[in-house]
Scaffold this active site. Structure first.
Site, PDB file in Angstrom:
ATOM      1  N   ASP A 204      53.199  39.164  49.041  1.00 48.87           N
ATOM      2  CA  ASP A 204      52.109  40.124  49.217  1.00 48.87           C
ATOM      3  C   ASP A 204      50.793  39.366  49.138  1.00 48.87           C
ATOM      4  O   ASP A 204      50.783  38.135  48.994  1.00 48.87           O
ATOM      5  CB  ASP A 204      52.177  41.250  48.179  1.00 48.87           C
ATOM      6  N   HIS A 271      49.249  42.606  54.607  1.00 48.32           N
ATOM      7  CA  HIS A 271      49.591  42.065  53.285  1.00 48.32           C
ATOM      8  C   HIS A 271      49.897  40.565  53.403  1.00 48.32           C
ATOM      9  O   HIS A 271      50.845  40.066  52.799  1.00 48.32           O
ATOM     10  CB  HIS A 271      50.776  42.815  52.688  1.00 48.32           C
ATOM     11  N   GLU A 335      50.380  49.431  55.878  1.00 46.81           N
ATOM     12  CA  GLU A 335      48.982  49.249  55.496  1.00 46.81           C
ATOM     13  C   GLU A 335      48.331  48.058  56.192  1.00 46.81           C
ATOM     14  O   GLU A 335      47.595  47.281  55.572  1.00 46.81           O
ATOM     15  CB  GLU A 335      48.883  49.099  53.963  1.00 46.81           C
TER      16      GLU A 335
END
Length: 764
Positions: A204, A271, A335
């Site tokens: 991440d 990410h 995201e």
């Protein structure tokens, strides 16, 4: 939830069974008292069918376990049974011919299913596959009750098989690194609950945790970071770590022996900060401000779409495939903020060359290309539900996290799906309302909430429910810096996920689940996982009534609570709580939840004084809003326990409801400062404060958030204190009860001030 428990209880898919009330000692070193948790077959998850007969047999170290010659799967199941028994206070039986516990292969038992028959002559575990033999062993272990010379196993007949094939738990090791030993403890706890899929979040923005020999900077640079601190606070030691290839192979082998498949996750195209920090050529050329890797939230840094970047990703996936035999490889896909793509002439040219009309469709192209690469290597892509945007490859599987909409869309489009909706299956949300419950997302998700989730929702038509592979609980660790915090966030709620994934569909009895969970929590402790005690912890609300303390108690379990005022630990003979108490001050009040004569973990011990009934900690205050509610750990000290604060970072504002103001002449507010290290995009501009009068700002107390100011507490004494500082001020005299609204003045969001506690002080 039920307030009492009948003598006969209903187990999903099982006929009513009598709950014996005789004492059944638990394993040594109990979390509970040595009296009974009274059920002859307290199995979790509940089996498909179960019948209980009279009698049983005693298993000792010399009784033995027999397995078919040359059957490695049966041998593994026998070894795991012996290991589980010995780790939880029982004997370690020998494995060889002529044992009274027998493993056998039988055709036509469903995948992962088993049959278990026990009687006075021993036990037989039958299954068609290795997983079934192992789960039969787990059930036999749960049945075992310690006796003087071994363990007693009651006579039962069980036919069992799981409802869903994917019964998962996600561990986020990217935000905070956990040791290989802890990962193995998690695997042990999963296996004990018949969870079979560990989704391992290894990459991440904040960290890269998997060694890739061809790209050493991924771990030498991005395996580590300096934690964020408030302005002027002492620098903290770097934190991080990574797993070597050898460690991963060892963990995978350990999991395989326990019926757990590890599905690795390598995030893309978003990410991606950790990879870009190590190798900037992988990104869009946008500089990364120092320390960004220690922020939380959604970052705008994405992989670019150059051929060299796809070469890097394929190299990484080659290493991942060599380490993890899982059929599925998780690629994230969530995201992905596309501002950097939208601003890039190179990306615009790429889209034009591909005939792609939007950045969302470019992400679809990106993910589909990776999916085809995985398919060429006999693997299947799985990703978060954003991968549906713009279309995905036919064999892709969707993990639905934004509610159930992704699962509905995936199933209707013919894609398999795993249900993992936020917030109910996000185990990083708080599970209790007291300060003892640790840190994480501020919204409450209790064990009962998880147990009440429907893994086959009516929004997915019956003919499409075949696409539901199962469900998964997720533990994101942004705000969990210790392994003990991660363990308590996972369990016991992951046990509810396990029952939802394994046990048959039908009405569920939370009270019965709690009865079966109590001994399972004790077993987990022996396996290295300390579950949260929130289920059994009484919650006390205090207020003054004249010279007495009024105490109102609540709890999550629905079980009776008993209390003492003489300093002793409450037991089954202590006074039953039946309604609010009015006790003279000073006094000592101890309260515990009681189950079948046992004092459950989580008992509380309160000193009732005039000060205590006018005190509220951060969890007892009400947030004025819940924009981004979090319970955060203080950034000091570097070692040892730290304070924690519940606040809405989008609107730092607290309310002391019905504050008893009679006789109050001053107020003390304990505060701490935190770094505002949150990537929330343009929403940061919406966070506003009243302008400060002094350079450091002030805490303000008002009679209602729009009412008159009653007290002002300058923040200057706390500015250079890395921990919690107690501020004091006179307060305007008022009478009766008032909702005190507490805010602070500031010129910006950093530092973020948080309230630890409020104390109302009466005149001497």
């Amino acid at each position: 939830m039920p307030a009492r428990y009948p003598r006969f209880v209903k187990v999903p898919g099982v006929s009513s069974i009598q709950i014996f009330r005789r004492a059944l000692p638990l394993f040594a070193g109990a979390l509970f008292s040595s009296a009974a948790i009274a059920e002859p077959a307290a199995l979790l998850p509940a089996p498909k069918s179960l019948s209980v007969a009279e009698g049983g047999f005693t298993l000792t170290a010399t009784s033995g376990i027999s397995v078919p010659a040359g059957d490695s799967g049966a041998r593994n199941a026998a070894e795991r049974l012996a290991e589980l028994l010995s780790r939880t206070g029982g004997p370690r039986p020998l494995i060889g011919a002529g044992g009274i516990v027998r493993f056998e292969r039988v055709a036509n038992i469903p995948a992962e299913g088993y049959r278990l028959t026990t009687s006075a002559t021993g036990a037989t575990i039958s299954a068609s596959d290795d997983a079934g033999l192992f789960y039969g062993a787990v059930t036999l272990w749960q049945l075992a009750r310690p006796e003087r010379h071994g363990v007693f196993v009651p006579a039962v007949t069980i036919a069992d098989a799981p409802r869903f094939k994917w019964r998962g738990l996600m561990l986020d090791s990217a935000r905070h690194f956990q040791s290989p030993a802890f990962v193995k403890h998690v695997i042990d706890a999963m296996a004990a609950n018949k969870l079979n899929t560990l989704h391992w979040h290894l990459v991440d923005d904040q960290g890269w945790r998997i060694e890739i020999p061809k790209y050493p900077r991924l771990t030498s640079v991005s395996g580590w970071r300096l934690p964020a601190t408030a302005p002027g606070a002492p620098v903290l030691p770097r934190t991080g770590g990574f797993y070597t290839g050898a460690q991963i192979r060892d963990i995978v082998a350990y999991a395989t022996k326990r019926g757990v498949t590890i599905v690795p996750e390598i995030e893309m195209p978003g990410h991606a900060l950790s990879a870009i920090r190590a190798y900037p050529r992988l990104g869009m050329g946008v500089p990364i401000p120092p320390g960004t890797e220690s922020d939380w939230g959604v970052f705008p840094w994405l992989y670019n779409t150059d051929e060299a970047t796809f070469g890097f990703l394929q190299d990484v996936l080659d290493e991942v495939i060599s380490l993890f035999p899982s059929r599925y490889i998780h690629v994230g896909g969530d995201e992905a903020v596309k501002d950097q793509w939208a601003a890039s002439p190179v990306i615009e040219a790429k889209m034009k060359a591909l005939g792609i009309t939007s950045e969302n469709k470019l992400q679809s192209w990106f993910v589909q290309r990776i999916g085809r690469y995985l398919a060429a290597h006999d693997r299947r892509l799985i990703g978060w539900d954003e991968i549906l945007d713009g279309g995905i490859t036919p064999d892709a599987t969707v993990m639905s996290w934004r509610g159930l909409d992704g699962a509905v869309a995936a199933a209707k489009a013919g894609h398999d799906t795993v249900l993992s909706p936020e917030p109910v299956l996000y185990l990083n949300y708080r599970q209790g309302v007291t300060a003892a419950e640790g840190t994480g997302r501020g919204k409450l998700v209790t064990l009962a909430d998880v147990y009440g989730f429907d893994p086959a929702p009516p929004s997915i038509p019956p003919e499409q429910q075949r696409h539901i592979l199962g469900l998964q609980g997720n533990v994101w660790t942004e705000h969990m810096r210790t392994e003990s915090a991660v363990a308590a966030a996972m369990f016991p709620r992951a046990a509810a996920v396990a029952e939802l994934g394994w046990s048959p569909a039908g009405p569920r009895d939370f009270g019965n689940f709690v009865r079966r969970l109590a001994p399972q929590m004790q077993r987990l402790t022996k396996l290295g996982i300390e579950p949260s005690e929130a289920l059994f912890r009484p919650v006390a609300t205090l207020s003054p009534v004249g010279t007495k303390a009024q105490v109102t108690l609540t709890g999550q379990s629905g079980l009776p609570m008993r209390y003492t005022t003489d300093g002793t630990l409450p037991g089954p003979a202590s006074t039953l709580y039946a309604g609010p108490l009015a006790l003279p001050m000073p006094a000592r009040l101890r309260v515990a939840t009681i189950l079948d004569g046992n004092t459950m973990p989580g008992a509380i011990d309160l000193a009732l004084t005039p000060a205590a009934v006018r005190h509220r900690d951060d969890t007892q205050l009400r947030l004025c809003s819940e924009g981004i509610p979090l319970r955060l750990t203080d950034d000091a000290p570097a070692a040892g326990p730290r304070a924690a604060f519940l606040l809405d970072i989008a609107n730092p504002c607290w309310i002391y409801d019905a504050a008893p103001m009679d006789g109050v002449r001053s107020i003390a507010i304990s505060v701490g400062q935190l770094p505002f290290n949150f990537q929330i995009g343009r929403d940061v501009d919406k966070i506003t404060f009243r302008p400060p009068v002094t350079p450091a700002g002030e805490v303000e107390v008002r009679d209602g958030c729009e009412g008159p100011r009653l007290a002002t507490l300058p923040l200057a004494p706390a500015v250079h204190q890395p921990g919690v500082t107690r501020l004091t001020s006179p307060i305007a005299p008022v009478t009766g009860t008032h909702d005190l609204c507490i805010t602070y003045t500031a010129r910006g969001v950093n530092p973020l001030w948080a309230v630890s506690a409020v104390q109302l002080v009466t005149a001497p």
